[in-house]
Design a protein around this motif. Structure first.
Motif, PDB file in Angstrom:
ATOM      1  N   GLY A  71      30.115  29.082  92.018  1.00  0.00           N
ATOM      2  CA  GLY A  71      29.474  30.353  91.725  1.00  0.00           C
ATOM      3  C   GLY A  71      29.880  30.878  90.367  1.00  0.00           C
ATOM      4  N   TYR A  72      29.244  31.976  89.989  1.00  0.00           N
ATOM      5  CA  TYR A  72      29.452  32.544  88.662  1.00  0.00           C
ATOM      6  C   TYR A  72      29.672  34.045  88.759  1.00  0.00           C
ATOM      7  N   TYR A  73      30.570  34.516  87.894  1.00  0.00           N
ATOM      8  CA  TYR A  73      30.869  35.939  87.800  1.00  0.00           C
ATOM      9  C   TYR A  73      30.634  36.411  86.377  1.00  0.00           C
ATOM     10  N   SER A  74      30.283  37.676  86.270  1.00  0.00           N
ATOM     11  CA  SER A  74      30.202  38.332  84.971  1.00  0.00           C
ATOM     12  C   SER A  74      30.816  39.708  85.127  1.00  0.00           C
ATOM     13  N   ASN A  75      31.880  39.952  84.392  1.00  0.00           N
ATOM     14  CA  ASN A  75      32.564  41.244  84.439  1.00  0.00           C
ATOM     15  C   ASN A  75      32.975  41.619  85.866  1.00  0.00           C
ATOM     16  N   GLY A  76      33.407  40.614  86.642  1.00  0.00           N
ATOM     17  CA  GLY A  76      33.885  40.856  87.995  1.00  0.00           C
ATOM     18  C   GLY A  76      32.815  40.903  89.068  1.00  0.00           C
ATOM     19  N   LYS A  77      31.550  40.693  88.697  1.00  0.00           N
ATOM     20  CA  LYS A  77      30.452  40.757  89.666  1.00  0.00           C
ATOM     21  C   LYS A  77      29.767  39.401  89.800  1.00  0.00           C
ATOM     22  N   LYS A  78      29.316  39.097  91.023  1.00  0.00           N
ATOM     23  CA  LYS A  78      28.603  37.844  91.275  1.00  0.00           C
ATOM     24  C   LYS A  78      27.250  37.886  90.591  1.00  0.00           C
ATOM     25  N   VAL A  79      26.922  36.783  89.896  1.00  0.00           N
ATOM     26  CA  VAL A  79      25.635  36.700  89.196  1.00  0.00           C
ATOM     27  C   VAL A  79      25.038  35.301  89.361  1.00  0.00           C
ATOM     28  N   GLY A  80      23.742  35.212  89.223  1.00  0.00           N
ATOM     29  CA  GLY A  80      23.067  33.916  89.181  1.00  0.00           C
ATOM     30  C   GLY A  80      23.112  33.148  90.488  1.00  0.00           C
ATOM     31  N   LYS A  81      22.941  31.851  90.358  1.00  0.00           N
ATOM     32  CA  LYS A  81      22.875  30.975  91.523  1.00  0.00           C
ATOM     33  C   LYS A  81      24.263  30.517  91.951  1.00  0.00           C
ATOM     34  N   TRP A  82      24.517  30.651  93.238  1.00  0.00           N
ATOM     35  CA  TRP A  82      25.738  30.159  93.863  1.00  0.00           C
ATOM     36  C   TRP A  82      25.334  29.044  94.813  1.00  0.00           C
ATOM     37  N   PHE A  83      26.190  28.048  94.937  1.00  0.00           N
ATOM     38  CA  PHE A  83      25.923  26.933  95.825  1.00  0.00           C
ATOM     39  C   PHE A  83      27.074  26.791  96.805  1.00  0.00           C
ATOM     40  N   VAL A  84      26.724  26.629  98.078  1.00  0.00           N
ATOM     41  CA  VAL A  84      27.716  26.466  99.137  1.00  0.00           C
ATOM     42  C   VAL A  84      27.365  25.202  99.908  1.00  0.00           C
ATOM     43  N   TRP A  85      28.305  24.239  99.912  1.00  0.00           N
ATOM     44  CA  TRP A  85      28.097  22.978 100.614  1.00  0.00           C
ATOM     45  C   TRP A  85      28.829  22.996 101.941  1.00  0.00           C
ATOM     46  N   SER A  86      28.157  22.482 102.970  1.00  0.00           N
ATOM     47  CA  SER A  86      28.805  22.251 104.259  1.00  0.00           C
ATOM     48  C   SER A  86      28.416  20.853 104.720  1.00  0.00           C
ATOM     49  N   LYS A  87      28.925  20.431 105.855  1.00  0.00           N
ATOM     50  CA  LYS A  87      28.587  19.090 106.352  1.00  0.00           C
ATOM     51  C   LYS A  87      27.111  18.959 106.670  1.00  0.00           C
ATOM     52  N   SER A  88      26.480  20.056 107.069  1.00  0.00           N
ATOM     53  CA  SER A  88      25.092  19.972 107.519  1.00  0.00           C
ATOM     54  C   SER A  88      24.057  20.504 106.530  1.00  0.00           C
ATOM     55  N   ALA A  89      24.477  21.243 105.513  1.00  0.00           N
ATOM     56  CA  ALA A  89      23.471  21.862 104.646  1.00  0.00           C
ATOM     57  C   ALA A  89      24.044  22.258 103.284  1.00  0.00           C
ATOM     58  N   LEU A  90      23.121  22.530 102.375  1.00  0.00           N
ATOM     59  CA  LEU A  90      23.432  23.108 101.067  1.00  0.00           C
ATOM     60  C   LEU A  90      22.708  24.439 101.004  1.00  0.00           C
ATOM     61  N   LYS A  91      23.441  25.488 100.666  1.00  0.00           N
ATOM     62  CA  LYS A  91      22.821  26.807 100.510  1.00  0.00           C
ATOM     63  C   LYS A  91      22.855  27.199  99.048  1.00  0.00           C
ATOM     64  N   GLU A  92      21.745  27.728  98.588  1.00  0.00           N
ATOM     65  CA  GLU A  92      21.639  28.288  97.240  1.00  0.00           C
ATOM     66  C   GLU A  92      21.430  29.785  97.406  1.00  0.00           C
TER      67      GLU A  92
END
Length: 117
Positions: A71-92
């Motif tokens: 994931g990405y932060y800007s000035n302490g805040k979440k921004v843009g696309k984050w990716f989370v991988w698990s055994k069963s899926a990928l979340k964007e």
């Protein structure tokens, strides 16, 4: 003699238990790169701070070393696309103004087509 051996084993166990994997900090220009570790010494989390706030790319890993989150932060805040991988899926997860704007999920059975230009 027996007491000395018991004390030595106790001290050895205490020293071994007290050694923890502390975060490491490294200056890179105006950023500070921080790396956190699991108890076993494996990489846990890595990212950057600027002016004591989360900034830039942050990645998390499982104990086996596989990336589980990017994931990405800007000035302490979440921004843009984050990716989370698990055994069963990928979340964007798409963040706008530190709030979730959209979520896409792909199961491991999904087929993805990539077109090369």
């Amino acid at each position: 003699m027996r007491k000395i051996i018991v004390i030595f084993i106790f001290m050895l166990g205490t020293v071994g238990y007290s050694q923890e994997n502390r975060p490491t900090y490294m200056a890179e220009g105006d950023l500070v790169k921080v790396t956190y570790y699991y108890e076993n010494g494996a990489l846990k989390t890595q990212g950057f701070f600027k002016d004591k706030k989360l900034t830039g790319e942050w990645a998390r890993f499982d104990k086996a070393g596989n990336k589980t989150q990017l994931g990405y932060y800007s000035n302490g805040k979440k921004v843009g696309k984050w990716f989370v991988w698990s055994k069963s899926a990928l979340k964007e997860i798409n963040y706008v103004n530190n709030s979730i704007a959209s979520v896409n999920s792909w199961k491991s059975e999904s087929n993805v087509v990539v077109k090369n230009k």
